[in-house]
Structure formats: structure tokens, C-alpha cells
Design an enzyme around this catalytic site. Sequence first.
Site, PDB file in Angstrom:
ATOM      1  N   ARG A 103       0.847  -1.196   0.000  1.00 15.72           N
ATOM      2  CA  ARG A 103       0.000   0.000   0.000  1.00 15.72           C
ATOM      3  C   ARG A 103       0.885   1.249   0.000  1.00 15.72           C
ATOM      4  O   ARG A 103       2.102   1.146   0.118  1.00 15.72           O
ATOM      5  CB  ARG A 103      -0.941   0.000   1.208  1.00 15.72           C
ATOM      6  CG  ARG A 103      -0.195   0.049   2.534  1.00 15.72           C
ATOM      7  CD  ARG A 103      -1.170   0.133   3.709  1.00 15.72           C
ATOM      8  NE  ARG A 103      -0.437   0.023   4.962  1.00 15.72           N
ATOM      9  CZ  ARG A 103      -1.012   0.000   6.155  1.00 15.72           C
ATOM     10  NH1 ARG A 103      -2.315   0.070   6.270  1.00 15.72           N
ATOM     11  NH2 ARG A 103      -0.288  -0.089   7.251  1.00 15.72           N
ATOM     12  N   GLU A 142      -3.071   7.562   7.097  1.00 14.99           N
ATOM     13  CA  GLU A 142      -1.706   7.794   7.595  1.00 14.99           C
ATOM     14  C   GLU A 142      -0.785   8.362   6.509  1.00 14.99           C
ATOM     15  O   GLU A 142       0.181   7.703   6.078  1.00 14.99           O
ATOM     16  CB  GLU A 142      -1.133   6.509   8.192  1.00 14.99           C
ATOM     17  CG  GLU A 142      -1.908   6.060   9.407  1.00 14.99           C
ATOM     18  CD  GLU A 142      -1.244   4.920  10.161  1.00 14.99           C
ATOM     19  OE1 GLU A 142      -0.428   4.187   9.584  1.00 14.99           O
ATOM     20  OE2 GLU A 142      -1.547   4.755  11.352  1.00 14.99           O
ATOM     21  N   GLU A 315      -7.431   4.623  15.580  1.00 18.48           N
ATOM     22  CA  GLU A 315      -7.031   3.213  15.703  1.00 18.48           C
ATOM     23  C   GLU A 315      -6.333   3.051  17.042  1.00 18.48           C
ATOM     24  O   GLU A 315      -5.321   3.705  17.293  1.00 18.48           O
ATOM     25  CB  GLU A 315      -6.047   2.832  14.586  1.00 18.48           C
ATOM     26  CG  GLU A 315      -6.622   2.980  13.197  1.00 18.48           C
ATOM     27  CD  GLU A 315      -5.602   2.646  12.101  1.00 18.48           C
ATOM     28  OE1 GLU A 315      -4.546   2.060  12.414  1.00 18.48           O
ATOM     29  OE2 GLU A 315      -5.869   2.987  10.940  1.00 18.48           O
ATOM     30  N   TRP A 323       4.035  -5.109  13.693  1.00 22.84           N
ATOM     31  CA  TRP A 323       5.031  -4.343  12.932  1.00 22.84           C
ATOM     32  C   TRP A 323       6.207  -3.789  13.726  1.00 22.84           C
ATOM     33  O   TRP A 323       7.102  -3.195  13.136  1.00 22.84           O
ATOM     34  CB  TRP A 323       4.353  -3.209  12.168  1.00 22.84           C
ATOM     35  CG  TRP A 323       3.458  -2.311  12.976  1.00 22.84           C
ATOM     36  CD1 TRP A 323       2.097  -2.438  13.083  1.00 22.84           C
ATOM     37  CD2 TRP A 323       3.822  -1.171  13.770  1.00 22.84           C
ATOM     38  NE1 TRP A 323       1.586  -1.446  13.893  1.00 22.84           N
ATOM     39  CE2 TRP A 323       2.625  -0.648  14.327  1.00 22.84           C
ATOM     40  CE3 TRP A 323       5.028  -0.538  14.071  1.00 22.84           C
ATOM     41  CZ2 TRP A 323       2.604   0.466  15.163  1.00 22.84           C
ATOM     42  CZ3 TRP A 323       5.006   0.571  14.909  1.00 22.84           C
ATOM     43  CH2 TRP A 323       3.810   1.058  15.439  1.00 22.84           C
ATOM     44  N   GLU A 363      -1.542  -8.620   7.548  1.00 22.01           N
ATOM     45  CA  GLU A 363      -1.758  -8.320   8.971  1.00 22.01           C
ATOM     46  C   GLU A 363      -2.368  -9.490   9.744  1.00 22.01           C
ATOM     47  O   GLU A 363      -3.058  -9.297  10.747  1.00 22.01           O
ATOM     48  CB  GLU A 363      -2.576  -7.031   9.100  1.00 22.01           C
ATOM     49  CG  GLU A 363      -1.754  -5.853   8.580  1.00 22.01           C
ATOM     50  CD  GLU A 363      -2.378  -4.485   8.779  1.00 22.01           C
ATOM     51  OE1 GLU A 363      -3.612  -4.411   8.972  1.00 22.01           O
ATOM     52  OE2 GLU A 363      -1.626  -3.491   8.728  1.00 22.01           O
ATOM     53  N   GLN A 364      -2.092 -10.713   9.281  1.00 21.02           N
ATOM     54  CA  GLN A 364      -2.682 -11.872   9.974  1.00 21.02           C
ATOM     55  C   GLN A 364      -2.142 -12.041  11.393  1.00 21.02           C
ATOM     56  O   GLN A 364      -2.752 -12.681  12.227  1.00 21.02           O
ATOM     57  CB  GLN A 364      -2.508 -13.149   9.158  1.00 21.02           C
ATOM     58  CG  GLN A 364      -1.098 -13.428   8.744  1.00 21.02           C
ATOM     59  CD  GLN A 364      -1.023 -14.610   7.787  1.00 21.02           C
ATOM     60  OE1 GLN A 364      -0.877 -15.728   8.239  1.00 21.02           O
ATOM     61  NE2 GLN A 364      -1.134 -14.364   6.494  1.00 21.02           N
ATOM     62  N   MET A 365      -0.950 -11.468  11.691  1.00 19.71           N
ATOM     63  CA  MET A 365      -0.404 -11.557  13.049  1.00 19.71           C
ATOM     64  C   MET A 365      -0.829 -10.355  13.905  1.00 19.71           C
ATOM     65  O   MET A 365      -0.273 -10.119  14.973  1.00 19.71           O
ATOM     66  CB  MET A 365       1.129 -11.633  13.000  1.00 19.71           C
ATOM     67  CG  MET A 365       1.687 -12.785  12.193  1.00 19.71           C
ATOM     68  SD  MET A 365       1.122 -14.376  12.794  1.00 19.71           S
ATOM     69  CE  MET A 365       2.156 -14.551  14.239  1.00 19.71           C
TER      70      MET A 365
HETATM   71  C1  GAL Z   1      -1.857   1.501  11.022  1.00 19.16           C
HETATM   72  C2  GAL Z   1      -2.685   1.511   9.747  1.00 19.16           C
HETATM   73  C3  GAL Z   1      -3.657   0.371   9.720  1.00 19.16           C
HETATM   74  C4  GAL Z   1      -2.988  -0.902  10.133  1.00 19.16           C
HETATM   75  C5  GAL Z   1      -2.392  -0.727  11.501  1.00 19.16           C
HETATM   76  C6  GAL Z   1      -1.720  -1.942  12.051  1.00 19.16           C
HETATM   77  O1  GAL Z   1      -0.647   2.146  10.841  1.00 19.16           O
HETATM   78  O2  GAL Z   1      -3.392   2.711   9.625  1.00 19.16           O
HETATM   79  O3  GAL Z   1      -4.188   0.238   8.414  1.00 19.16           O
HETATM   80  O4  GAL Z   1      -2.010  -1.246   9.212  1.00 19.16           O
HETATM   81  O5  GAL Z   1      -1.422   0.283  11.436  1.00 19.16           O
HETATM   82  O6  GAL Z   1      -1.183  -1.664  13.320  1.00 19.16           O
END
Ligand code: GAL
Length: 656
Positions: A103, A142, A315, A323, A363-365
Site C-alpha cells: 500500500r 496515515e 485506531e 510491525w 496483517e494476519q499476526m
Molecule cells: C496503522 C494503519 C492500519 C494498520 C495498523 C496496524 O498504521 O493505519 O491500516 O495497518 O497500522 O497496526
Amino acid sequence: MQLGVCYYPEQWPRSMWADDAKRMVELGITHVRIAEFAWSRMEPRAGEFVWEWLDEAVAVLAAAGLKLVLGTPTASPPKWLVDAHPDVLPVRADGTRWNFGSRRHYDISSDTYRRECVRIVSAMAARYGRHPSIVAWQTDNELGCHDTVPSYSAAALARFHRWLHLRYGTVGALNDAWGNVFWSMEYPSFDAIGLPNLTPTDANPIHLLEFRRFMSDEVASFHCEQIDVLRQHAPDADLLHNFMGFFTTFDHYRFAEGDALDVAAWDSYPIARTESIALPDEQKARYARTAHPDVSAFDHDRYRAIGRGRFWVMEQQAGPVNWAPWNPVPAKGMVRLWAYEAFAHGAELVSYFRWRQCPYAQEQMHSGLNLPNDELSPGGLEVQQAAREIAASPALSALGAAERAAVAVVFDYETQWMFEIQRHGRSFDYQTLAFDYYESLRELGLDVDIVPRNADLSAYRLVVVPSVAVMDDALVDQIERSTAQWVFGPRSGSKTNLFAIPSTLPPGALQRVLPIQVLEVETLRPTLAPALSIGDTDGVALHWREHVRANGETRIEAQFDDAWPAILSHGNVRYVAGWLSHALHREVLAQAARQAGIATQRLPDGVRIRRRGELTFAFNFGPELAQAPAPAHADFVLGHAQLNTGDVCAWRTVGD
Ligand code: GAL
């Protein structure tokens, strides 16, 4: 105090949507954000819009009584778009392009991409702009994440030329202003100027700074092109963007100017952020499962200013993420605590990422409020608890607005850029310094407003400026009119707006109220640590130290062991001539607060408090059992004074 969640209907069979919506409502969720990555489903082929799935998702969620936040999908352009216009892919500093396949693969300066964005946002806004359940819109996602800004593309270069032309008028003026006589860098025309990448050694710092200022404006104008469309079609909705924590690539205050935003929303991942910022390793270890106690608070306070009083957490971390360098499970209670913490700092809404863990793709984890099998996750159960507590408590559900604090910390994005461009020593980082000052104030039990340097500072009793690279007359005018205590950190006033050393030596214009001159500066390798004491507190200078001459009636309040002044003061202005070890910063600020008539206390390690409306909240981020600093007969509306790790309590504040 409202709770929300991020939901991706396009990732789940339609047969699940109604049950998901029902369970969200049962959990106590009022807001749901959708659609921000769904371009390939909205427009599977150029010009061929497919809205019926989104119509149905919106209808199902709205029918359950949920309020919707719609995201524009421009953070993830679909493959057909990239194939038709390969030049929309961003260019890295090494001159290579990013590929499709994740992305944010777009160049923010691409006119083609900007046209495509206005097109998709217009189509989306025309269709959903007046839907009564869609209460807010988020632009993109973001902006600047994943190092995709700046982009070093031909499009960026062309727009940079126009930007410079408007700013300087003639190339001769630019050459003079930039000092391009140095190393024969003079340009014959604006078109001859390049981007400041791929130079064998340092590019001219003013070239780098102007490019950063330009890129910051590019991010803001990219967002505003969408805002213009949304204002037209969705006149009643709140418009927002979801910013990031500890993120300084663009000037967020400038971004939010005018009517660019109704609410500043940000994405709070406290544990992952604690792992990824420059904190001493023992702090990372101590707070590995709770996050550092100030890491989210710092951005809550910053985004409250950016949103001019209105901020949301768009979020919120709901469990382990995917990550950071390491991704531990949060300590029990933290998912609930972070919600109360955000509310205590003034958030209107805390929205969790994400409704359900997605068992496939990148993002499965990454956890959510539900496990992939649809059971509430441990984080989901804590959200349920918080929602029930809030619903059952009139004191919590009708919380008053966050009031102005007595203490302001000035945070300045350009200062971050200037000291990144010219660190002078590898360990100097302005945001880390600002955080150290902020942490010190919070350990003293103080509420803090983070503000831009051009804010009206007249109502504060203590103004802390960890540093501000360019000291402008307007700020000094404010000091002259002020009875507050002012504390300036090192490198303040060390540069002009054109990235040069002020002719009267640093701290430049600050000399009007504080007659000192910085003669020499040094960065300190870990083995060089000039020692000093302030009151009973001993410590050293780390990273940075200055040799300062005190002129006129300037007082020297503390000295380093080699006799150079460490703290200098004149009237109500103090200057700190180095980056001091943490306890010394706390001591300097405690003294300034006392002089400002502000009561301080030393909170137990890992405990923080924050007042909002008639309540004081206390939080325990530390690994030990702790006692909240509540008065003896406090009227608790949540929890009690004994705080285990991850506990929160709140009591009615009576005149403290
Ligand atoms: C944010 C993002 C989300 C998702 C999330 C995972 O940075 O806006 O789409 O990736 O992190 O922590």
C-alpha cells in the site's frame, strides 16, 4: 466517551455483516470506520464503479444503529491504475521506484495521481455524502507512512521549482539566500535546481530544509484537494485524517490550518511505539507489556492542539500487533486503560483497530477485538468491560471538556527537520529531547498542553520550549508581555529561517530577554559526560553541550564541573545549556513550576494522573503495585487507590 472500531466488510462474506454489526452494538461500540483500502472493489476497472456491496455494508451497519466514518481509498491505488500510469509510483532517495504489492505506492506530487484521487473521492462523496449515518470522513490513511514521503520524482521536482519560484522570485535571490557561492553551488535558473538526493556528500542544509517545507506543503495540499470535494458533498460530516504517533515528516499544525480538519484523529499503538522510539533499553524492558507511560499521552496532548481541542483515536491497539521489532501481548488491563487514558486527555472517541483479526495477508499476526474464529479476544473483553463501566456511570459518560493546562510545551516540526538535517552528533534527536521534558513534567503530576510556537501563550504559567531552532520576534514579544516562567532548552535560536547562524550568535532574538551568547557547541560521545548538580540532584550532560557566555545581569544558576554555565536565567526566562540527564531536567522544571506557583508532586514510578472535567484519573503503567495520589476521602467514580499493573481509577477532584 464513545467507542469505535475499524471494520473491513470487503474482507468478510456478506453473510457475516449483520451479525458483526449486532455484536458491535452489544459490545458498546457506537462508531465504525470502513472502506479506506477498498478502491479495487469500488472501481475494479477504470471508470467502472461497483457500489452495491458498499451500499449494502453501509445499510447493514446503519440499520444496527452504528454511526459510520467513511475512509477515502487513496492509500491503496489498484493495479489497473498503476499499470495505466506507472509514473504514479513514488521514487525513493536512491532514485528507484517502489513497486505495487502492498500500500501507499503513490507519489504525492503526481498530478496524474491527484486527478485520480479527486475522481474517486468525488464519485464516493456524491453517492454517500448526505447519508444520515455517515457522521465523518477520513482522507486517505496515515499520510507519509512507510517512508513514501518525500518522493524524489520528476513530478516532485517540477512542483518544487514552482514552489521555489513563488518563494524567491529570482534565482539570484535564491542563490544569495542559500549561500550557493559555497562549493560553487550557484544555479543559473530555477529549472537547473535538483532535488537534494544522490549528492556525494551533504547537500546544502537550506536546500534540504526547503525541500522538507515543500514536501510538507505537498502533503497538506494533497489532503485539501479531497477536503474540498468532501465539504461540497458532505457538508454536515466531520472531516478528519488519521495521523501517526511520533511522526514529524510534515508540519501537522500547518496541515490543520483553515478548515482543513474538523477533528484530528490519530492511531495509537503504544507498545509498538515504545519498542520503536529512542528510549533507553531498560525503559523498553520495564514497559514492554504496558508501553511507556507517556508515549501515548504525548501524542494525545499534541493532537488535541492540532485539532484545536477536538481529537479522536481512530485506531487503538487492541492486543499484540505485527510491525514493531518485538510484539508482546499487552499486560492485562492495558486495552481498557488506554481507552480511559485517551478520554482523560480529552479524546471524544476511541476506536479500536480492528474488529476481527484477519487470517490472511499482511496483517494476519495483528490482533483485533475478535479472534479469527469470532470469539472476543482478551482485548475485546476489556473493551466490553470499559463500555459497561462507562454506560453505568453518569460521571464517566457525561465527562466535561479537557480544560487548558497551566503548563505548555512548545513542539515545533521545523525544529525537528533542521536538527535532523544537521544533527551534529549522531545521538541528537529533538523529538526525543521534547519527550524527555514532557515526561519530566508528567512525573511531577502536571497536566500539559503541547502547542505550536505561534500559539497564544498568554494564559500559561509555565512555558517549556525544549528547543526551537529559529527564534522569531513574535515569540520574544510574547515573553516580554508574559509573567509566566519560561524554560528554553539547548540549540534554541541557533539558526535563522534560512538555516544560517544568527549574526549575534545563538540564541539570536532570545537575547532581547536573555543576554547570553553561545560561543561553541559540542556533541558528546557516551564517554564525554560533563557533570553537574542542581540542588540535591546530580547528573551529566548527554549528547549535547554548549559553552555559553553570560552577559549583563544574567544569573548563572548551575555550572558544569569544568565551570561552563549549565543553567542561566534572567527575569522569568531560563536557558539550559545542554541535554541533561533526565532527573536534572525534572529538577529544572520542578524549580520553574514552583516559581510559577504551580504545585507539583513526585508520582510513584510508572503512575500518571490527568484531570478532565470534574475528574482526576490515575493510571499504573509500572510493574509494581502502586498507590494513586488521591486525597484521603476521595470520591471514586472508577476503581480505587490501590493500582495493580494496568489498573486505572478516577475520583472527583475537589480543588486540587
Ligand atoms: C496503522 C494503519 C492500519 C494498520 C495498523 C496496524 O498504521 O493505519 O491500516 O495497518 O497500522 O497496526
